[in-house]
Design an enzyme around this catalytic site. Structure first.
Site, mmCIF file in Angstrom:
data_model
loop_
_atom_site.group_PDB
_atom_site.id
_atom_site.type_symbol
_atom_site.label_atom_id
_atom_site.label_comp_id
_atom_site.label_asym_id
_atom_site.label_seq_id
_atom_site.Cartn_x
_atom_site.Cartn_y
_atom_site.Cartn_z
ATOM 1 N N ASN A 7 33.075 36.911 39.682
ATOM 2 C CA ASN A 7 34.065 37.106 40.741
ATOM 3 C C ASN A 7 33.298 37.584 41.969
ATOM 4 O O ASN A 7 32.905 38.738 42.062
ATOM 5 C CB ASN A 7 35.089 38.155 40.292
ATOM 6 N N ARG A 91 35.824 32.766 39.553
ATOM 7 C CA ARG A 91 37.117 32.979 40.186
ATOM 8 C C ARG A 91 37.035 32.435 41.612
ATOM 9 O O ARG A 91 36.136 32.789 42.362
ATOM 10 C CB ARG A 91 37.433 34.472 40.227
ATOM 11 N N HIS A 180 46.951 35.826 42.664
ATOM 12 C CA HIS A 180 46.988 36.499 41.349
ATOM 13 C C HIS A 180 47.470 35.540 40.257
ATOM 14 O O HIS A 180 47.984 35.977 39.232
ATOM 15 C CB HIS A 180 47.957 37.710 41.347
ATOM 16 N N ASN A 211 46.198 47.139 43.603
ATOM 17 C CA ASN A 211 45.956 47.422 45.006
ATOM 18 C C ASN A 211 46.623 46.366 45.865
ATOM 19 O O ASN A 211 47.339 46.661 46.810
ATOM 20 C CB ASN A 211 44.452 47.398 45.238
ATOM 21 N N GLY A 212 46.378 45.103 45.497
ATOM 22 C CA GLY A 212 47.194 44.001 45.995
ATOM 23 C C GLY A 212 48.335 43.862 44.994
ATOM 24 O O GLY A 212 48.150 44.181 43.828
ATOM 25 N N ARG A 241 48.292 46.680 52.521
ATOM 26 C CA ARG A 241 48.949 45.551 53.202
ATOM 27 C C ARG A 241 50.439 45.806 53.356
ATOM 28 O O ARG A 241 51.078 46.358 52.466
ATOM 29 C CB ARG A 241 48.753 44.256 52.405
ATOM 30 N N GLY A 333 51.252 48.943 37.724
ATOM 31 C CA GLY A 333 52.226 48.475 36.728
ATOM 32 C C GLY A 333 51.919 48.978 35.329
ATOM 33 O O GLY A 333 52.813 49.312 34.557
ATOM 34 N N GLU A 384 42.255 39.211 33.645
ATOM 35 C CA GLU A 384 41.915 37.991 34.386
ATOM 36 C C GLU A 384 40.581 37.399 33.926
ATOM 37 O O GLU A 384 40.427 36.188 33.878
ATOM 38 C CB GLU A 384 41.885 38.305 35.894
#
Ligand code: ADP
Length: 396
Positions: A7, A91, A180, A211-212, A241, A333, A384
């Site tokens: 990544n 990724r 995502h 975070n996102g 954001r 989450g 992921e």
């Protein structure tokens, strides 16, 4: 087969070496400050302590070289030689409309990824640099690109069109893409597996709150809507954001503060969200601590954040004409117990609830709703890297 998952960011590179048979992580790590003074590599072999090495990394090729060196190191390595890496999974953030699935990388694919650079100017060029660096050092190893946007390509037009002049879609491909995707795909599938239900006939809302943050609606095994848009700026309020806004705010703030549109966009990306609203932090642990200390703005920020999540869940339950499962994943989450409780407190009308004892869980797969709840609420940790490794093995 051992799969190296990469990544790559503009100045960082995260990696994991995964044994595809056991699905165990053999080693993982991170190269930071590539091309900047003070670069360092953190390497962690499974079951051993982290090793942090300060060393010059002028470019990504040097970084990949160091990763391979760490993986094959006599003392702290986990494989004997490069030959033990069977494939590399990369990724890639933006696949535009060209990629609805992961692909084996060839020259044509590289060109198509490059064509999406405009849509993700911070991410795609870095992803390409990472791929090229790996190709240089491992020319005979097959490589696969796994796109953040691919899972969302099944969205219907009514979910991805914006109310803009159509020529902007035709000329510049301005539409909702969503991000995502690897996580939304992994978690929605895992939900079906855990519950022993058919993925093809389940309505799931996945809340990826890191975070996102983004939410997706997955119906009958396909993504039908998601909260992020052309870029990851749309949708939920995030760490830094803004998420959804009245678009007129951009020009208004630019005028009042004498800023360019680029400067305002930068504020919306980096200085907004829960950080901007609370003035405390982008990290939910800090926000919760401040709220517990009675900081009213921190309390209001958390309220605003959870309200927006609940609003999206309501919207997706409406457009799917119902929902069977709501799944929470990613840092917030998976770990934020009160947050899940707050969000679900809005959803009684759907038949969703949270049992406090079941909800008292962090980073573990668990159903947190009552047995009689009409809508199951679950915590499903995302993975992921494993999803990328699986895709890579499937394709090579
Ligand atoms: P990224 O988008 O960077 O991958 P993560 O999914 O790792 O983000 O999520 C990071 C966020 O998770 C942090 O901002 C933090 O607020 C939140 N988080 C992590 N651990 C906890 C915890 N124990 N309690 C509450 N929030 C947590």
């Amino acid at each position: 087969m051992n799969v190296l998952v990469i990544n790559c960011g503009s100045s960082s590179l995260k990696y994991q070496l995964i044994d595809s048979y056991t699905e165990k992580v053999l080693a993982k790590g991170l190269c930071e400050r590539i091309g900047i003074d003070g670069s360092m590599l953190t390497h962690q072999p499974e079951g051993k302590d982290k090793i942090v090495t300060q060393t010059d990394m002028p470019n990504h090729t040097v970084a990949v070289e160091l990763v391979i060196k760490s993986l094959t190191d006599r003392e702290n390595g986990v494989i004997d030689s490069l030959e033990e890496i069977g494939a590399v999974g990369h990724r890639v953030v933006h696949g535009g409309e060209s990629f609805a699935e992961s692909v084996v990388i060839n020259d044509e694919v590289m060109k198509a990824i490059e064509d999406c650079n405009d849509l993700a100017p911070l991410h795609n060029p870095a992803n390409l640099i990472g791929i090229r660096a790996c190709q240089e050092l491992m020319p005979d190893v097959p490589m696969v690109a796994v796109f953040d946007t691919a899972f969302h390509q099944t969205m219907p037009k009514k979910a991805y069109y914006y109310g803009l002049p159509h020529e902007y879609y035709e000329k510049y491909k301005v539409r909702r893409y969503g991000f995502h995707g690897t996580s939304h795909s992994y978690v929605s599938k895992r939900v079906a597996e855990i519950l022993g239900k058919d993925y093809g006939s389940l309505k799931t809302i996945v809340c990826h709150l890191g975070n996102g943050a983004s939410i997706s609606a997955v119906m009958n095994g396909k993504c039908v809507d998601t909260s992020m848009g052309l870029t990851p700026l749309e949708g939920l309020i995030m760490g830094t954001r803004s998420g959804d806004l009245d678009p007129a705010i951009l020009g208004y703030i630019a005028g009042k503060e004498n800023l360019t549109l680029d400067e305002v966009t930068n504020i919306l990306n980096k200085k907004s969200g829960v950080l901007g609203l609370s003035g405390v932090s982008s990290d939910f642990r800090d926000l919760e601590a401040a709220a517990n200390d009675g900081n009213q703005l921190a309390i209001d920020t958390l309220d605003t954040y959870y309200y927006r999540v609940a609003k999206y869940i309501g919207a997706y339950a409406a457009t799917m004409n119902g929902v069977d499962v709501i799944a929470f994943t990613a840092g917030v989450g998976e770990n934020n117990i009160t947050g899940r409780e707050q969000v679900v407190s809005y959803l009684g009308y759907l038949g969703a609830d949270v049992v406090p004892e079941k909800n008292n869980v962090r980073g573990k797969e668990q159903v947190i709703s009552s047995d009689q709840a009409k809508v199951k609420v679950m915590v499903v940790p995302t993975n992921e890297e494993l999803a990328i490794a699986r895709e890579t093995v499937r394709l090579v």
